[in-house]
Design a protein around this motif. Structure first.
Motif, PDB file in Angstrom:
ATOM      1  N   GLU A 139    -120.856-167.766  65.239  1.00 23.01           N
ATOM      2  CA  GLU A 139    -119.506-167.844  65.699  1.00 23.01           C
ATOM      3  C   GLU A 139    -118.732-166.605  65.526  1.00 23.01           C
ATOM      4  N   TRP A 140    -117.637-166.697  66.289  1.00 23.21           N
ATOM      5  CA  TRP A 140    -116.984-165.496  66.443  1.00 23.21           C
ATOM      6  C   TRP A 140    -115.279-165.844  66.349  1.00 23.21           C
TER       7      TRP A 140
ATOM      8  N   GLU B  54    -112.629-164.456  65.089  1.00 25.37           N
ATOM      9  CA  GLU B  54    -111.834-163.470  65.342  1.00 25.37           C
ATOM     10  C   GLU B  54    -111.447-163.386  66.727  1.00 25.37           C
ATOM     11  N   ALA B  55    -112.292-164.183  67.753  1.00 25.82           N
ATOM     12  CA  ALA B  55    -112.035-164.124  68.998  1.00 25.82           C
ATOM     13  C   ALA B  55    -110.646-165.112  69.363  1.00 25.82           C
ATOM     14  N   LEU B  56    -110.463-165.890  68.486  1.00 32.27           N
ATOM     15  CA  LEU B  56    -109.619-167.036  68.731  1.00 32.27           C
ATOM     16  C   LEU B  56    -108.283-166.676  68.066  1.00 32.27           C
TER      17      LEU B  56
ATOM     18  N   CYS C 246    -112.603-163.142  57.483  1.00 31.33           N
ATOM     19  CA  CYS C 246    -114.015-163.666  57.490  1.00 31.33           C
ATOM     20  C   CYS C 246    -114.915-162.682  56.819  1.00 31.33           C
TER      21      CYS C 246
ATOM     22  N   HIS D 298    -120.834-159.355  61.243  1.00 32.86           N
ATOM     23  CA  HIS D 298    -121.277-159.559  62.455  1.00 32.86           C
ATOM     24  C   HIS D 298    -122.782-159.430  62.560  1.00 32.86           C
TER      25      HIS D 298
ATOM     26  N   ARG E  21    -124.745-162.682  62.085  1.00 30.10           N
ATOM     27  CA  ARG E  21    -124.452-164.113  62.761  1.00 30.10           C
ATOM     28  C   ARG E  21    -125.529-164.522  63.788  1.00 30.10           C
TER      29      ARG E  21
END
Lengths: 93, 199
Positions: free
Chosen positions: A14-15, A17-19, A24, A28, A31
């Motif tokens: 899941e990412w 930080e893209a939202l 967090c 990276h 993941r």
């Protein structure tokens, strides 16, 4: 989620930080990777909540082992052991 | 002007003033914590390791509950992150890194060395640990498993190195004199000939 030593897990791919803005503690490079629970380290207030002054959820924290050759194309020898909160873990590899 | 650009002394005065005004932390408490932080050095961790080398019960406590083991030698751990201790074995070598920032067991090792915070150390240790060890001149047998511990969350980790050969009969004080911060991070291993840099 309660996990025993030796349980096979997968760190979520899941990412967040893209939202939008997040704090967090899952780097990276792990993941989406499969690993093995080493042990339960304790329960801690979620730093992702504390960073934004939200009432923190209590998270179970696990030490998870991942062979280094699963992480990098050079396939180095050795293993990584990393602290991961349970909401970042899925059962099974 | 953003917080990042503010003069650090003015920022400290403003924030500490607000904290005191709201009854959260007094200036005296901040100064006390600063003094404790400044006083911590690798000598504390070295004394714990030296005791563990001579006292198997203490070694077991150190590995099982690093926080309790630190408090037993007088380190104030209240309010600090728990201390985890990774024991090196004949076929297992531990190496600590914090890829996300620079988490470090300051209570027992003091301020982190500059290289521990460097992007190069943080990126390379999880990807090429044997290369990092080689750069330090540290020779770890091919049959020894390397375990890299990425300090990503609530614990602070230190390594309990193996007691080197040639130190039989040494006092705890003499043993402590050969143990460096780098040994307790895992980039080096102590030997009977090690000389610790002044701290």
């Amino acid at each position: 989620m309660t996990l025993k030593a030796g349980a096979l897990v997968r760190i979520k791919d899941e990412w967040p930080e893209a939202l939008g803005p997040v704090h967090c503690r899952t780097p990276h490079y792990v993941r989406g990777k499969a690993g093995t629970v080493v042990r339960h380290l304790g329960d801690f207030p979620d730093p992702g909540d504390i960073a934004f002054a939200r009432e923190p959820a209590l998270r179970r924290l696990y030490h998870v082992a991942i062979p280094l050759d699963r992480l990098w194309p050079e396939e180095p020898q050795g293993e990584l052991v990393i602290e991961i909160y349970d909401h970042w873990l899925e059962r099974g590899a | 002007m953003s917080v990042l650009e503010a003069d650090s002394e003015m920022l400290y005065a403003a924030v500490s003033g607000l904290l005191a005004e709201r009854g959260l932390v007094t200036k005296a408490e901040i100064l006390e914590r600063m003094a404790v932080t400044d006083a911590a050095s690798p000598a504390l961790g070295a004394a714990m390791v030296a005791r563990a080398w001579t006292d198997p019960a203490y070694a077991d406590l150190l590995v099982a509950d690093g926080t309790a083991a630190a408090e037993e030698v007088g380190v104030m751990m209240r309010g600090l992150p728990p201390l985890g201790v990774l024991r090196n074995e004949a076929l297992l070598h531990n190496l600590v890194v914090c890829t996300l920032c620079s988490c470090y067991p300051r209570a027992v090792l003091g301020y982190p060395p500059f290289w521990f915070k460097s992007p190069a150390y943080r990126a390379r240790t999880v990807r090429d640990p044997r290369g990092v060890l080689a750069d330090w001149g540290t020779v770890i047998g091919e049959d020894v498993r390397i375990r890299v511990v990425d300090s990503t969350a609530d614990y602070r980790w230190m390594v309990l190195p193996m007691r080197p050969a040639g130190t039989q009969g040494w006092s705890q004080e003499r043993l402590a004199s050969i143990i460096r911060a780098s040994d307790m991070i895992g980039v080096t291993v102590p030997t009977a000939e090690t000389v610790r840099e002044p701290t």
